[in-house]
Write a protein that holds these residues in place. Structure first.
Motif, short mmCIF file in Angstrom:
data_model
loop_
_atom_site.label_atom_id
_atom_site.label_comp_id
_atom_site.label_asym_id
_atom_site.label_seq_id
_atom_site.Cartn_x
_atom_site.Cartn_y
_atom_site.Cartn_z
N TYR A 179 0.84 -1.20 0.00
CA TYR A 179 0.00 0.00 0.00
C TYR A 179 0.87 1.26 0.00
N GLY A 180 0.22 2.40 -0.27
CA GLY A 180 0.96 3.64 -0.40
C GLY A 180 0.44 4.77 0.46
N TYR A 181 0.64 5.98 -0.03
CA TYR A 181 0.38 7.19 0.74
C TYR A 181 -1.06 7.29 1.23
N HIS A 182 -2.03 7.08 0.35
CA HIS A 182 -3.42 7.31 0.73
C HIS A 182 -3.86 6.34 1.84
N THR A 183 -3.41 5.11 1.77
CA THR A 183 -3.74 4.15 2.83
C THR A 183 -3.11 4.57 4.14
N LEU A 184 -1.84 4.94 4.10
CA LEU A 184 -1.15 5.39 5.31
C LEU A 184 -1.83 6.61 5.92
N LYS A 185 -2.25 7.54 5.05
CA LYS A 185 -2.92 8.75 5.52
C LYS A 185 -4.27 8.42 6.13
N ASN A 186 -5.04 7.60 5.45
CA ASN A 186 -6.39 7.26 5.94
C ASN A 186 -6.35 6.47 7.24
N MET A 187 -5.28 5.74 7.46
CA MET A 187 -5.13 4.97 8.70
C MET A 187 -4.52 5.80 9.83
N GLY A 188 -4.19 7.04 9.55
CA GLY A 188 -3.62 7.91 10.58
C GLY A 188 -2.20 7.54 10.97
N LEU A 189 -1.45 6.93 10.04
CA LEU A 189 -0.09 6.49 10.35
C LEU A 189 0.96 7.51 9.95
N ILE A 190 0.58 8.48 9.15
CA ILE A 190 1.49 9.56 8.78
C ILE A 190 0.77 10.89 8.93
N LYS A 191 1.55 11.93 9.08
CA LYS A 191 1.01 13.28 9.17
C LYS A 191 1.63 14.13 8.07
N SER A 192 0.78 14.77 7.30
CA SER A 192 1.26 15.70 6.28
C SER A 192 1.63 17.02 6.95
N ILE A 193 2.80 17.54 6.61
CA ILE A 193 3.20 18.84 7.14
C ILE A 193 3.70 19.72 6.00
N THR A 194 3.33 20.99 6.08
CA THR A 194 3.76 21.96 5.06
C THR A 194 4.42 23.13 5.77
N VAL A 195 5.58 23.52 5.25
CA VAL A 195 6.33 24.62 5.83
C VAL A 195 6.29 25.80 4.85
N ASP A 196 5.95 26.98 5.36
CA ASP A 196 5.97 28.20 4.56
C ASP A 196 7.35 28.82 4.72
N LEU A 197 8.18 28.70 3.69
CA LEU A 197 9.55 29.18 3.79
C LEU A 197 9.66 30.69 3.90
N SER A 198 8.64 31.39 3.45
CA SER A 198 8.68 32.85 3.53
C SER A 198 8.58 33.35 4.97
N LEU A 199 8.17 32.48 5.89
CA LEU A 199 8.03 32.87 7.29
C LEU A 199 9.30 32.57 8.09
N LEU A 200 10.27 31.93 7.45
CA LEU A 200 11.47 31.48 8.17
C LEU A 200 12.70 32.29 7.77
#
Length: 263
Positions: free
Chosen positions: A242-263
């Motif tokens: 299985y891949g990303y969508h299964t891992l995401k739906n099972m709550g096994l991974i967390k998506s994180i996004t960083v706004d580089l303009s704030l750093l």
């Protein structure tokens, strides 16, 4: 800026700013390669179906990653063998994409896009991204090297083009979204070089390396990747194919996004 130059800079920034750890375990799934280091960091790299057809291990290292010196693992990302390049990328991700970065998460970057239309280029077909940008009123052109993996009904409904259309399409782009896989397939240097004029650039997907210092230099605004919440279960699910969508739906991974303009 060509791919080799970018990867060399990628390696330099990594070596200068991060410690290296040995690999503790790894799994080659149908869709992802996952590597865990001895510091319990976990990194993903998406496996291209075409590369898997020519998967080779002439140096006999793919089954003994725990024996390889960490510095040698790092430099595999510049190896001409794509199988080794994937290993190098996943290894670097296991160190860079730390759970500590979760505190910088700003959520879905597409929620911050103005709904006033324009032209968006998405490199590496990402159906949810294409769909959301279209809902925001953008004309979306998707670039995909492996057109055969996209179902026919999607190919006929969306504007999907081969990789050699990129230079023509990027000329009038307002937004550029790159898949994290463009790092491991060595196209990211070329893609960013041709998009210097594009005001909004982002790199998204589990394969994205959250190398903030480097991508800020190239005026990328958003970096989005995934971190593991349960390494043991992630290994089990990836091993089962299985891949990303299964891992995401099972709550096994967390998506994180960083706004580089704030750093």
């Amino acid at each position: 800026m060509n791919g080799v130059k970018f990867v060399n800079e990628f390696i330099r920034v990594f070596i200068e700013n991060y410690p290296r750890f040995r690999v503790s375990r790894w799994v080659y799934g149908d869709k992802y390669l996952v590597i865990e280091n001895e510091n319990h960091g976990l990194g993903f790299t998406h496996l291209d179906s075409i590369v898997k057809m020519v998967w080779r291990d002439p140096d006999n290292i793919l089954d003994r990653l725990d024996e390889i010196d960490p510095n040698d693992l790092t430099y595999l990302i510049q190896h001409p063998n794509p199988a080794y390049k994937y290993v190098g990328h996943a290894y670097i991700n296991s160190i860079v994409n730390s759970r500590d970065l979760a505190e910088l998460d700003i959520g879905d970057p597409l929620d911050r896009m103005p709904a006033n239309g324009g032209t968006a280029i998405v490199v590496g077909f990402m159906s949810p991204v294409v769909k959301k940008l279209k809902e925001l009123g953008y004309r979306v052109y998707a670039i995909e090297a492996s057109l055969d993996i996209i179902p026919a009904d999607i190919r006929y409904c969306d504007e999907i083009y081969p990789w050699w259309s990129y230079e023509d399409l990027i000329l009038d782009a307002d937004i550029l979204v790159l898949s994290g896989s463009t790092i491991s397939n060595n196209t990211i240097g070329y893609l960013l070089d041709k998009a210097r004029h594009v005001p909004m650039k982002m790199i998204l997907g589990p394969s994205t390396t959250l190398l903030i210092k480097l991508f800020k230099k190239y005026r990328v605004k958003f970096l989005g990747s995934s971190i593991s919440l349960d390494n043991d279960k992630v290994f089990k699910i990836v091993r089962e194919g299985y891949g990303y969508h299964t891992l995401k739906n099972m709550g096994l991974i967390k998506s994180i996004t960083v706004d580089l303009s704030l750093l």
